[in-house]
Design a protein around this motif. Structure first.
Motif, short mmCIF file in Angstrom:
data_model
loop_
_atom_site.label_atom_id
_atom_site.label_comp_id
_atom_site.label_asym_id
_atom_site.label_seq_id
_atom_site.Cartn_x
_atom_site.Cartn_y
_atom_site.Cartn_z
N GLY A 89 0.83 -1.19 0.00
CA GLY A 89 0.00 0.00 0.00
C GLY A 89 0.86 1.23 0.00
O GLY A 89 1.78 1.34 0.82
N GLY A 90 0.59 2.17 -0.91
CA GLY A 90 1.42 3.36 -0.99
C GLY A 90 2.86 2.98 -1.26
O GLY A 90 3.15 2.26 -2.21
N GLU A 91 3.76 3.43 -0.39
CA GLU A 91 5.18 3.13 -0.54
C GLU A 91 5.59 1.89 0.25
O GLU A 91 6.77 1.56 0.32
CB GLU A 91 6.01 4.34 -0.09
CG GLU A 91 5.81 5.56 -0.96
CD GLU A 91 6.54 6.79 -0.45
OE1 GLU A 91 7.24 6.69 0.58
OE2 GLU A 91 6.42 7.85 -1.07
N GLY A 92 4.62 1.20 0.84
CA GLY A 92 4.92 0.01 1.64
C GLY A 92 4.74 -1.26 0.85
O GLY A 92 4.14 -1.30 -0.22
N GLY A 93 5.25 -2.35 1.41
CA GLY A 93 5.17 -3.67 0.79
C GLY A 93 6.42 -4.44 1.11
O GLY A 93 7.05 -4.25 2.16
N LEU A 94 6.81 -5.33 0.21
CA LEU A 94 8.06 -6.09 0.38
C LEU A 94 9.20 -5.24 -0.18
O LEU A 94 9.25 -4.97 -1.38
CB LEU A 94 7.96 -7.43 -0.35
CG LEU A 94 9.18 -8.34 -0.27
CD1 LEU A 94 9.56 -8.65 1.17
CD2 LEU A 94 8.93 -9.63 -1.05
N LEU A 95 10.11 -4.83 0.67
CA LEU A 95 11.10 -3.82 0.31
C LEU A 95 12.50 -4.43 0.23
O LEU A 95 12.81 -5.15 -0.69
CB LEU A 95 11.00 -2.64 1.29
CG LEU A 95 9.60 -2.00 1.37
CD1 LEU A 95 9.53 -0.92 2.45
CD2 LEU A 95 9.17 -1.44 0.03
N ALA A 101 14.48 -9.98 4.95
CA ALA A 101 13.58 -9.10 4.22
C ALA A 101 13.00 -8.06 5.16
O ALA A 101 12.69 -8.35 6.32
CB ALA A 101 12.44 -9.91 3.59
N TYR A 102 12.83 -6.85 4.65
CA TYR A 102 12.17 -5.74 5.35
C TYR A 102 10.83 -5.56 4.64
O TYR A 102 10.79 -5.41 3.42
CB TYR A 102 13.04 -4.49 5.21
CG TYR A 102 12.54 -3.23 5.90
CD1 TYR A 102 13.30 -2.64 6.91
CD2 TYR A 102 11.38 -2.56 5.52
CE1 TYR A 102 12.92 -1.45 7.52
CE2 TYR A 102 10.98 -1.38 6.12
CZ TYR A 102 11.74 -0.83 7.13
OH TYR A 102 11.35 0.34 7.73
N PHE A 103 9.74 -5.58 5.42
CA PHE A 103 8.43 -5.49 4.76
C PHE A 103 7.38 -4.87 5.66
O PHE A 103 7.52 -4.79 6.88
CB PHE A 103 7.96 -6.87 4.28
CG PHE A 103 7.85 -7.93 5.35
CD1 PHE A 103 6.63 -8.20 5.96
CD2 PHE A 103 8.96 -8.68 5.72
CE1 PHE A 103 6.52 -9.19 6.92
CE2 PHE A 103 8.86 -9.67 6.67
CZ PHE A 103 7.63 -9.93 7.29
N THR A 104 6.32 -4.38 4.99
CA THR A 104 5.20 -3.72 5.65
C THR A 104 4.09 -4.74 5.90
O THR A 104 3.73 -5.51 5.01
CB THR A 104 4.65 -2.60 4.76
OG1 THR A 104 5.73 -1.78 4.30
CG2 THR A 104 3.65 -1.73 5.51
N LYS A 155 4.82 2.28 10.35
CA LYS A 155 4.45 2.18 8.95
C LYS A 155 3.57 3.35 8.57
O LYS A 155 2.95 3.99 9.42
CB LYS A 155 3.69 0.88 8.66
CG LYS A 155 2.36 0.77 9.39
CD LYS A 155 1.46 -0.32 8.81
CE LYS A 155 0.81 0.12 7.52
NZ LYS A 155 -0.22 -0.85 7.04
N GLY A 156 3.52 3.63 7.28
CA GLY A 156 2.66 4.69 6.78
C GLY A 156 2.40 4.50 5.31
O GLY A 156 2.99 3.62 4.66
N THR A 157 1.56 5.32 4.74
CA THR A 157 1.36 5.30 3.30
C THR A 157 2.62 5.76 2.59
O THR A 157 2.92 5.34 1.47
CB THR A 157 0.18 6.20 2.91
OG1 THR A 157 -0.99 5.77 3.63
CG2 THR A 157 -0.11 6.12 1.42
N GLU A 210 9.96 8.18 8.67
CA GLU A 210 9.15 8.70 9.78
C GLU A 210 7.65 8.70 9.45
O GLU A 210 6.86 9.29 10.16
CB GLU A 210 9.61 10.09 10.24
CG GLU A 210 10.14 11.01 9.16
CD GLU A 210 9.06 11.66 8.33
OE1 GLU A 210 8.24 10.94 7.72
OE2 GLU A 210 9.05 12.90 8.26
N THR A 211 7.29 8.04 8.33
CA THR A 211 5.88 7.79 7.95
C THR A 211 5.08 9.07 7.74
O THR A 211 3.86 9.02 7.67
CB THR A 211 5.15 6.92 8.99
OG1 THR A 211 4.89 7.69 10.18
CG2 THR A 211 5.95 5.69 9.34
N GLY A 212 5.74 10.22 7.63
CA GLY A 212 5.05 11.49 7.53
C GLY A 212 4.78 12.14 8.87
O GLY A 212 4.33 13.29 8.94
N ASP A 213 5.05 11.42 9.97
CA ASP A 213 4.93 11.96 11.32
C ASP A 213 6.31 12.48 11.72
O ASP A 213 7.15 11.76 12.24
CB ASP A 213 4.47 10.86 12.27
CG ASP A 213 4.27 11.35 13.70
OD1 ASP A 213 4.63 12.51 13.99
OD2 ASP A 213 3.76 10.57 14.53
#
Length: 385
Positions: free
Chosen positions: A115-121, A137-140, A174-176, A197-200
């Protein structure tokens, strides 16, 4: 090439270093002082012998297309046999690309919530991969970003070759947007992770939060002796969104970082340092904050992955759609950054060194923000100087 001028400048630099190091500290890019050596940079010095310096001007040659037709590729992990593992952010799958270019999905990562910029990174191989076959793996997920490891068993059927994930670190915000995602094992065999920082914005300055940080941990996800705080995996803070990690020839850690509206950054990282976000964006010159080594207008960069090869940092740019070369003299740029492949392959996500003068470059046209062309996304092999 104005060799006398260059020699004079180098001689002056040596005199400055000699004066600056008399107290047992090495100069920092911002003119302050950083204790040396750091855990991630044993024996590091602030400059490079003249004979080992890269040329002020470099070159890039695309030698072949390693793979094409990839969907939202993000992390890449070169395998010992010359193959690659590639993570699909939006599919949540890991594919193997063999040396001949054949693609095979080896498995999916349970719990990935794109979702957004998240997922399997990000992906990384264990330092002991030859014996333990562990892939990190780093993932959302639905609730956080996390890091897990899985056993890759090539003897199992295709699509079922990844074992159950063993989560070593959870609770990364996590964030969008701004999920970070790059992971890499350093020369010290510890695992480093760049987070967002997820926009925060406040998370970046909150040392108790894992957001807006560079993390350093053991392969089991535990804090490392020598971290700024003994019970914390936080290594540096004050970051907006770190998606590039690399070590130079002296084992110094470098990181790329998305700015907001003004400046993207390339930073050299030391333990406990505060890179300033959201108080400072780019070179602010404010006490208590470490200025970047280089900065770019966001339209020219929006950087993701970085790699070190041929005496330079190579930085993949998303919005900028170009590969930047930053030749280094220790922790200082030797010359102005050079842009290569501008608007040739679209958005560029990941760059990985595979040799002293060879890189792999991953495009990112299918991430929802690019304009895919036939054959996108691709992995290209580059020869660089």
């Amino acid at each position: 090439m104005q060799r006398p001028a260059v020699t004079a400048l180098l001689a002056a630099a040596v005199l400055v270093l000699a004066a600056g190091c008399s107290s047992g500290t090495a100069p920092r890019p911002d003119g302050g002082a950083r204790s040396t050596p750091a855990p991630s940079s044993p024996g590091a010095s602030a400059s490079t012998p003249a004979a080992d310096l890269p040329p002020p001007k470099g070159s890039v040659k695309v030698t072949r297309t390693v793979a094409q037709g990839l969907k939202s590729p993000w992390g890449v992990a070169p395998l010992p046999d010359g193959g690659l593992l590639v993570a699909s952010r939006d599919e949540g799958t890991v594919s193997r690309i063999d040396p001949a270019g054949k693609q095979t999905v080896i498995g999916s990562v349970p719990g990935v919530e794109p979702g957004g910029e998240g997922g399997l990174l990000g992906l990384a191989l264990s330092p002991a991969y030859a014996s333990d076959h562990q892939v990190y793996a780093y993932f959302t997920t639905e609730s956080d970003n996390r890091i897990a490891r899985m056993i890759y068993d090539e003897k199992r059927p295709a699509g079922e070759q990844l074992g159950a994930p063993d989560t070593i670190l959870r609770g990364i915000p996590k964030g969008t947007i701004h999920n970070g995602g790059r992971i890499a094992f350093g020369p010290d065999k510890m695992l480093y992770a760049g987070t967002g920082e997820t926009g925060d914005r406040g998370l970046a300055q909150d040392k108790k939060s894992l957001g807006g940080k560079i993390l350093r941990m053991t392969p089991d996800g535990q804090p490392v002796h020598g971290n700024p705080e003994a019970d914390s995996v936080v290594y540096s803070y004050g970051h907006r969104n770190v998606q590039g990690l690399a070590w130079d020839g002296a084992n110094r850690l470098w990181a790329s970082e998305f700015g907001q509206d003004t400046w993207d950054e390339l930073n050299v990282i030391g333990p406990g340092e505060n890179d300033g976000w959201p108080v400072v964006e780019g070179k602010g010159g404010k006490p208590g904050f470490v200025d970047p080594v280089e900065q770019w207008k966001t339209a020219d960069a929006s950087p993701s992955g970085i790699a070190y090869a041929a005496g330079s940092i190579w930085m993949a740019s998303l919005r900028g759609e170009r590969l930047w070369r930053i030749p280094l003299d220790g922790t200082r740029p030797l010359a102005r950054p050079e842009a290569f492949l501008t608007s040739t392959y679209g958005r560029l996500r990941t760059v990985t060194a595979t040799g002293p003068h060879t890189l792999l470059l991953v495009t990112s046209a299918t991430d929802g923000r690019g304009t895919p062309k036939p054959g996108d996304d691709r992995i290209l092999e580059l020869e660089v100087t």
